[in-house]
Write a protein that holds these residues in place. Structure first.
Motif, mmCIF file in Angstrom:
data_model
loop_
_atom_site.group_PDB
_atom_site.id
_atom_site.type_symbol
_atom_site.label_atom_id
_atom_site.label_comp_id
_atom_site.label_asym_id
_atom_site.label_seq_id
_atom_site.Cartn_x
_atom_site.Cartn_y
_atom_site.Cartn_z
ATOM 1 N N MET A 1 0.836 -1.173 0.000
ATOM 2 C CA MET A 1 0.000 0.000 0.000
ATOM 3 C C MET A 1 0.882 1.237 0.000
ATOM 4 S SD MET A 1 -3.363 -0.354 2.324
ATOM 5 C CE MET A 1 -2.859 0.666 3.654
ATOM 6 N N PRO A 2 0.551 2.234 -0.799
ATOM 7 C CA PRO A 2 1.364 3.441 -0.844
ATOM 8 C C PRO A 2 1.327 4.216 0.464
ATOM 9 C CG PRO A 2 -0.071 3.294 -2.753
ATOM 10 C CD PRO A 2 -0.487 2.229 -1.794
ATOM 11 N N ALA A 3 2.343 5.032 0.696
ATOM 12 C CA ALA A 3 2.407 5.863 1.896
ATOM 13 C C ALA A 3 1.220 6.817 1.929
ATOM 14 C CB ALA A 3 3.711 6.646 1.917
ATOM 15 N N GLY A 4 0.705 7.085 3.122
ATOM 16 C CA GLY A 4 -0.371 8.043 3.300
ATOM 17 C C GLY A 4 -1.754 7.529 2.943
ATOM 18 N N MET A 5 -1.884 6.283 2.572
ATOM 19 C CA MET A 5 -3.172 5.739 2.156
ATOM 20 C C MET A 5 -3.911 5.184 3.364
ATOM 21 S SD MET A 5 -5.299 5.228 -0.262
ATOM 22 C CE MET A 5 -4.322 5.634 -1.684
ATOM 23 N N THR A 6 -5.073 5.724 3.637
ATOM 24 C CA THR A 6 -5.933 5.223 4.696
ATOM 25 C C THR A 6 -7.146 4.610 4.028
ATOM 26 O OG1 THR A 6 -5.226 6.966 6.184
ATOM 27 C CG2 THR A 6 -7.277 5.855 6.731
ATOM 28 N N THR A 7 -7.498 3.390 4.409
ATOM 29 C CA THR A 7 -8.606 2.719 3.759
ATOM 30 C C THR A 7 -9.572 2.162 4.786
ATOM 31 O OG1 THR A 7 -7.095 2.158 1.979
ATOM 32 C CG2 THR A 7 -9.182 1.043 1.986
ATOM 33 N N THR A 8 -10.793 2.646 4.749
ATOM 34 C CA THR A 8 -11.844 2.175 5.634
ATOM 35 C C THR A 8 -12.597 1.019 4.976
ATOM 36 O OG1 THR A 8 -13.485 3.669 4.697
ATOM 37 C CG2 THR A 8 -12.163 4.512 6.559
ATOM 38 N N GLY A 9 -13.369 0.310 5.777
ATOM 39 C CA GLY A 9 -14.184 -0.773 5.247
ATOM 40 C C GLY A 9 -15.150 -0.291 4.175
ATOM 41 N N GLY A 10 -15.731 0.892 4.383
ATOM 42 C CA GLY A 10 -16.656 1.449 3.402
ATOM 43 C C GLY A 10 -15.983 1.737 2.072
ATOM 44 N N VAL A 63 9.417 -7.453 1.040
ATOM 45 C CA VAL A 63 9.110 -6.472 0.011
ATOM 46 C C VAL A 63 9.950 -6.709 -1.237
ATOM 47 C CG1 VAL A 63 9.097 -4.000 -0.544
ATOM 48 C CG2 VAL A 63 8.280 -4.778 1.669
ATOM 49 N N GLU A 64 11.145 -7.259 -1.092
ATOM 50 C CA GLU A 64 11.981 -7.525 -2.261
ATOM 51 C C GLU A 64 11.310 -8.500 -3.227
ATOM 52 O OE1 GLU A 64 15.031 -11.036 -0.896
ATOM 53 O OE2 GLU A 64 15.442 -9.013 -0.184
ATOM 54 N N LEU A 65 10.363 -9.313 -2.733
ATOM 55 C CA LEU A 65 9.629 -10.234 -3.600
ATOM 56 C C LEU A 65 8.769 -9.490 -4.627
ATOM 57 C CD1 LEU A 65 8.370 -12.786 -0.915
ATOM 58 C CD2 LEU A 65 10.246 -13.116 -2.523
ATOM 59 N N PHE A 66 8.434 -8.232 -4.325
ATOM 60 C CA PHE A 66 7.572 -7.457 -5.212
ATOM 61 C C PHE A 66 8.328 -6.870 -6.394
ATOM 62 C CE2 PHE A 66 5.243 -6.380 -1.023
ATOM 63 C CZ PHE A 66 4.666 -7.636 -0.996
ATOM 64 N N GLY A 67 9.633 -7.062 -6.425
ATOM 65 C CA GLY A 67 10.446 -6.607 -7.546
ATOM 66 C C GLY A 67 10.392 -5.108 -7.745
ATOM 67 N N PRO A 68 10.396 -4.670 -9.005
ATOM 68 C CA PRO A 68 10.438 -3.228 -9.296
ATOM 69 C C PRO A 68 9.175 -2.497 -8.832
ATOM 70 C CG PRO A 68 10.153 -4.492 -11.320
ATOM 71 C CD PRO A 68 10.421 -5.480 -10.218
ATOM 72 N N ASN A 69 8.105 -3.216 -8.567
ATOM 73 C CA ASN A 69 6.863 -2.582 -8.108
ATOM 74 C C ASN A 69 6.909 -2.195 -6.630
ATOM 75 O OD1 ASN A 69 5.619 -2.913 -10.618
ATOM 76 N ND2 ASN A 69 5.089 -5.015 -10.114
ATOM 77 N N ASP A 112 4.163 -18.098 -5.566
ATOM 78 C CA ASP A 112 5.390 -17.317 -5.714
ATOM 79 C C ASP A 112 5.306 -16.402 -6.932
ATOM 80 O OD1 ASP A 112 7.919 -16.461 -4.884
ATOM 81 O OD2 ASP A 112 8.933 -17.868 -6.222
ATOM 82 N N GLU A 113 4.163 -15.674 -7.035
ATOM 83 C CA GLU A 113 3.992 -14.765 -8.164
ATOM 84 C C GLU A 113 3.094 -13.597 -7.799
ATOM 85 O OE1 GLU A 113 2.132 -16.843 -11.405
ATOM 86 O OE2 GLU A 113 0.256 -17.077 -10.356
ATOM 87 N N GLN A 114 3.270 -12.514 -8.533
ATOM 88 C CA GLN A 114 2.380 -11.374 -8.403
ATOM 89 C C GLN A 114 1.162 -11.612 -9.280
ATOM 90 O OE1 GLN A 114 4.079 -7.449 -8.822
ATOM 91 N NE2 GLN A 114 6.054 -8.202 -8.132
#
Length: 137
Positions: A1-10, A63-69, A112-114
């Motif tokens: 999840m990107p920095a600063g992202m807040t996500t509610t159930g709604g 996090v290194e498993l996520f590669g360039p993403n 073992d995949e995205q």
């Protein structure tokens, strides 16, 4: 999840609905203060999943498993479920909503995949179909 992202159930439910998945959480759900089992519903079926949210620094080796993403990832949301198809479908539905809303990544450690957004939605739909068949039997 990107920095600063807040996500509610709604917000998660609204994004899931946009993707064609109907889910809901109990009131007051937020990824900012979640830890442990979270009950909810998916397509009118009782569901729920174990959720763990970690700051990137706590799981930097993963996090290194996520590669360039991985560059924009600030938090990692992990889902755990047992042998229940509806719980697996719920996890994939939540993951799909987060991918879509937060430009997140879904990493399947068993494969073992995205997974792309489309693959994540298909996984949710497939497991939901299996859950419905199981309930009908």
């Amino acid at each position: 999840m990107p920095a600063g992202m807040t996500t509610t159930g709604g917000a998660i439910a609204a994004e899931a609905a946009r993707l064609g998945l109907t889910l809901s959480f109990d009131k007051g759900f937020s990824l900012d203060d979640v830890d442990g089992f979270q009950p909810g519903r998916l397509a009118q079926m009782q569901a729920g999943i174990e959720i763990s949210v970690s700051d990137r620094t706590e799981v930097d080796d993963l996090v290194e498993l996520f590669g360039p993403n991985a560059e924009g990832i600030a938090r990692v949301v992990a889902f755990y479920w047992g042998a229940s198809f509806v719980e697996g479908a719920f996890a994939y539905a939540v993951a799909a909503a987060l991918i879509s809303a937060c430009k997140g990544i879904c990493f399947d450690p068993q494969e073992d995949e995205q997974l792309s957004l489309e693959q994540t939605v298909q996984a949710a739909e497939g497991m939901l179909s299996a859950a419905r068949k199981q309930t009908a039997d």
